[in-house]
Write a protein that holds these residues in place. Structure first.
Motif, PDB file in Angstrom:
ATOM      1  N   ALA A  73      41.512  38.455  46.241  1.00  9.78           N
ATOM      2  CA  ALA A  73      41.123  38.093  45.198  1.00  9.78           C
ATOM      3  C   ALA A  73      42.047  37.093  44.378  1.00  9.78           C
ATOM      4  O   ALA A  73      41.933  36.227  43.840  1.00  9.78           O
ATOM      5  N   GLU A  74      43.520  37.567  44.742  1.00  8.54           N
ATOM      6  CA  GLU A  74      44.623  36.728  44.372  1.00  8.54           C
ATOM      7  C   GLU A  74      44.810  35.413  44.911  1.00  8.54           C
ATOM      8  O   GLU A  74      44.802  34.402  44.577  1.00  8.54           O
ATOM      9  N   ASP A  99      40.640  34.655  41.458  1.00  6.33           N
ATOM     10  CA  ASP A  99      39.708  35.036  40.634  1.00  6.33           C
ATOM     11  C   ASP A  99      40.124  36.278  39.949  1.00  6.33           C
ATOM     12  O   ASP A  99      40.306  37.439  40.037  1.00  6.33           O
ATOM     13  N   CYS A 100      40.506  35.990  38.509  1.00 10.73           N
ATOM     14  CA  CYS A 100      41.144  36.972  37.788  1.00 10.73           C
ATOM     15  C   CYS A 100      40.282  38.072  37.492  1.00 10.73           C
ATOM     16  O   CYS A 100      40.858  39.299  37.288  1.00 10.73           O
ATOM     17  N   GLN A 101      39.161  37.963  37.429  1.00 14.43           N
ATOM     18  CA  GLN A 101      38.050  39.126  37.002  1.00 14.43           C
ATOM     19  C   GLN A 101      37.947  40.316  38.368  1.00 14.43           C
ATOM     20  O   GLN A 101      38.342  41.496  38.158  1.00 14.43           O
ATOM     21  N   ALA A 102      38.331  39.500  39.495  1.00 13.67           N
ATOM     22  CA  ALA A 102      38.353  40.314  40.652  1.00 13.67           C
ATOM     23  C   ALA A 102      39.788  41.076  40.854  1.00 13.67           C
ATOM     24  O   ALA A 102      39.654  42.162  41.293  1.00 13.67           O
ATOM     25  N   GLU A 128      41.437  41.784  38.274  1.00 17.13           N
ATOM     26  CA  GLU A 128      41.704  43.037  37.243  1.00 17.13           C
ATOM     27  C   GLU A 128      40.813  44.260  38.008  1.00 17.13           C
ATOM     28  O   GLU A 128      41.122  45.345  37.853  1.00 17.13           O
ATOM     29  N   PHE A 129      39.472  43.933  38.457  1.00 23.56           N
ATOM     30  CA  PHE A 129      38.817  45.071  39.022  1.00 23.56           C
ATOM     31  C   PHE A 129      39.431  45.820  40.129  1.00 23.56           C
ATOM     32  O   PHE A 129      39.355  46.922  40.016  1.00 23.56           O
ATOM     33  N   ALA A 185      46.389  44.658  35.744  1.00 23.33           N
ATOM     34  CA  ALA A 185      44.853  44.448  35.197  1.00 23.33           C
ATOM     35  C   ALA A 185      44.846  44.192  33.615  1.00 23.33           C
ATOM     36  O   ALA A 185      43.791  44.001  33.212  1.00 23.33           O
TER      37      ALA A 185
END
Length: 86
Positions: free
Chosen positions: A41-42, A46-49, A51-52, A77
């Motif tokens: 994700a990094e 993908d900021c939402q991923a 965080e998730f 997160a």
């Protein structure tokens, strides 16, 4: 390839493995897979991923009794107390 999923299908498979391990209380294995997901994700920015997966890691570390690590990932997160980080 260095083991970190880069395409969405590999990322989803790693996420499924992590969920399966966590549901079976195999938190060390879940952490392994969630960390791979977080790294992917990094890389995808993908900021939402991010965080998730950081929250998923925090939950695993809480179950493992590793509160400091859980706080670190909650802070990553954006859901934790960032003053605890140095």
């Amino acid at each position: 390839m260095n083991g970190v999923p880069t395409d969405i299908v590999s990322l989803r498979m790693s996420h499924c493995r992590a969920e399966h391990a966590a549901s079976g209380a195999q938190y060390h294995l879940a952490v392994l897979h969630y960390r791979a997901c977080l790294e992917a994700a990094e890389r995808r920015e993908d900021c939402q991923a991010v965080e998730f997966f950081a929250l998923k890691l925090a939950a695993c570390y809480e179950q493992m009794g590793l509160a400091e690590k859980a706080r670190h990932f909650r802070a990553l997160a954006g859901a934790g107390d960032t003053s605890l980080l140095g």
